[in-house]
Enzyme design. Structure first.
Site: not given
Length: 628
Positions: A334, A368
């Protein structure tokens, strides 16, 4: 609930109850329906808790979590600059070893100095986890649920101190800690308790006609020891989320935290260790590692590590993926994002402005899945810029821990950044956009008047931005709103897909169907309609991206199952009646290649031929060949 209300509206039921068709009588049933449904829910929850109650455990609050705590003021904490400072370094200074200095980035207060792990210590921790997992893999789902339930109960009861710990180590605000740390972690724990078992227990799969007498299953077996290498922006959630998933799937886990949040992560890890012991399990199941990058290969190249989850930058993620190839260790990455919010024409800007503000400035942009680009129709661009100008001007940036310490609560919308390492680069990107005719509000390091040793950056608005600017293509991870005008929806989609990233996105508009059409054309792993980031609150959904944002998924059944070995098992339904046999025409040594070929080709026609005539001919061929 909807089903119950529909039932109460059923004509037959209302007739039996003597309500007739009078809407007032029917409406009177709604409160009763809600009460009835809530009662069922309470009974169900009580049953679950009675048969799988939480185990209480004691765990002390850390001193730095107290807003009144005081310490030495430091700036740019490094081993070299503080090696000779007895107030910073531990009493036991081991020659040849490296240390990690922990501090509050919003105030510069020194929190602690920790001995960094070396390769030998990391290997030892991995071995201890592997040994503990041998027993843990045989635990029942009820035993695992009890651990998760105990941790959830403790977190809810201690959410205040947990939030303050996260604030002290990252400089974030209490609200950002509540939303990004506590709420999401509670959601993860609840999902595992309610749905984790259903995705991990043996699953029956479909068969075909040829195998009608067989039963096919997939068994999800624990991998052993898994690893998680996580970022600093959410120290509680980034630690607990992979730990909970690993434990529930029957694994042990080695967690490598960021050097920025070693203090808070160590404390959050300690709560899990205490809980495991209180529930009668080994605390060695979870190991925490904090080391410098040079020692990280001890994790990524360990033969005992069977899966790696990495959350962080693309640069480091590539190194992790390459190192993992030594033992073909599977990796979930990720990485970064440049998430767009596509605002369709005629959208009510004032209605959705609070969501956009939260999407851009939550955790001071160190998120994020934060919104980095707002794509707005050119006719509404000026209005949107004015909305952001007005709101950003009122934002207050500071240390929430210090405001509590002063004995009064001053509202703080924005905390500090984790460090000032990227400030000059951010300022240059913003300056370049300004020179390219963009108007800038903010855009510089902020000198907080009460915390000169803190790392603050002004909440910033930049626009108009076009897709040729560097600022539109690089991940900022900062409190910066980029406003990008477009003329057609097709152009907006092109702009949204125009970066190398593809993590999250959102689409806003007055017509939900139109929003969905746009969402399906976005190149990303997750998208919200008329909302921001809610795909992570629903832990039944997979989390991850595409393109340079990484691959693989954590969260949801996909993430949970990625921590297991899916083993296919097939066996006879009625072993005493029918089992697989080899017909004589196919038995070695073959009597006739011609007959064998006729048999197999006829079998293919019988099983998969197009039309009943072809299948009958195939069956006759099989019978004929078998007799030869």
């Amino acid at each position: 609930m909807d089903a119950l209300i529909s039932l109460m509206n059923h004509p037959y039921l209302t007739m039996k109850l003597g309500l007739g068709s009078d809407k007032r009588n029917i409406d009177a049933l709604y409160p009763l329906t809600i009460f009835f449904a809530f009662g069922i829910y309470l009974v169900y929850e009580r049953y679950q808790q009675t048969h799988n109650s939480a185990v209480p455990f004691a765990y002390n609050d850390p001193e730095p979590a107290d807003p009144k705590w005081e310490s030495v003021q430091i700036k740019e904490p490094t081993l070299e600059s503080h090696l000779k400072d007895d107030t910073i370094m531990p009493v036991l200074n081991i020659p040849g070893r490296r240390y990690i200095t922990s501090f509050d980035p919003s105030t510069g207060l020194h929190i602690g100095t920790f001995l960094a792990d070396n390769e030998q210590e990391i290997e030892s921790k991995i071995k201890r986890a592997a040994e503990a997992q041998k027993k843990w893999k045989h635990t029942t789902f009820q035993q695992r649920r009890r651990v998760v339930r105990s941790l959830l109960k403790w977190l809810v009861e201690n959410q205040d101190v947990c939030a303050r710990v996260a604030c002290r180590d990252t400089g974030k605000t209490l609200i950002d800690a509540a939303l990004g740390e506590v709420l999401t972690t509670c959601s993860k724990a609840e999902w595992l308790m309610k749905h984790g078992e259903s995705y991990l227990r043996p699953e029956t799969r479909h068969s075909n006609f040829m195998m009608f007498y067989k039963k096919s299953q997939v068994i999800y077996e624990p991998l052993g020891v898994v690893a998680a290498i996580v970022s600093w922006n959410y120290p509680l959630h980034n630690a607990w989320s992979p730990i909970l998933a690993a434990l529930f799937s029957g694994n042990a886990i080695v967690l490598k935290c960021s050097e920025h949040v070693i203090w808070s992560t160590t404390w959050f890890y300690g709560a899990i260790s205490a809980c495991l012991k209180a529930c009668g399990h080994s605390g060695d199941l979870v190991q925490i590692v904090c080391c410098y990058p040079e020692q990280a290969d001890a994790i990524t190249q360990s033969p005992l590590i069977k899966h790696i989850t990495f959350i962080g930058s693309e640069t480091v993620g590539r190194k992790v993926a390459q190192a993992a190839t030594k033992h073909l260790t599977p990796v979930t990455l990720e990485l970064g994002g440049k998430d767009p919010a596509v605002i369709l024409p005629n959208t009510d800007l004032k209605k959705w402005a609070p969501l956009w503000m939260r999407g851009v400035y939550q955790n001071m942009g160190q998120n994020c899945i934060g919104i980095e680009r707002l794509l707005v129709h050119i006719d509404q661009y000026d209005d949107l810029f004015d909305i952001f100008r007005e709101r950003v001007a009122k934002m207050r940036v500071g240390s929430v821990m210090s405001t509590i310490q002063a004995g009064y609560v001053t509202t703080v919308e924005g905390g500090s950044m984790i460090s000032g390492d990227r400030f000059r680069g951010l300022e240059k990107l913003i300056k370049d956009a300004e020179e390219d005719n963009a108007y800038v509000i903010g855009g510089r390091e902020y000198a907080q008047p009460y915390h000169e040793d803190g790392y603050y950056f002004e909440p910033t608005v930049v626009g108009p931005v076009n897709d040729s600017m560097d600022i539109a293509n690089q991940e900022l991870f900062a409190p910066v709103a980029l406003l990008m005008p477009y003329e057609t929806v097709e152009e907006a989609i092109q702009i949204a897909n125009g970066t190398r990233y593809g993590l999250g996105a959102s689409v806003f508009g007055p017509d939900q169907e139109e929003c969905l059409k746009v969402a399906k054309q976005l190149e990303c792993g997750m998208v919200s309609i008329n909302d921001f980031g809610v795909f992570y609150i629903n832990q039944d959904l997979p989390f991850g991206g595409t393109k340079a944002s990484g691959y693989g998924r954590f969260g949801g059944p996909e993430g949970l199952r990625s921590l297991t070995n899916p083993k296919a098992v097939i066996y006879d339904r009625w072993p005493s009646v029918i089992q697989t046999t080899i017909p004589r025409v196919l038995d070695y040594p073959l009597r006739s290649l011609r007959s064998s070929w006729e048999f197999t080709s006829g079998l293919v026609r019988f099983l998969y031929g197009d039309g009943w005539r072809t299948r009958i001919r195939g069956l006759l061929t099989v019978v004929s060949a078998a007799r030869k």
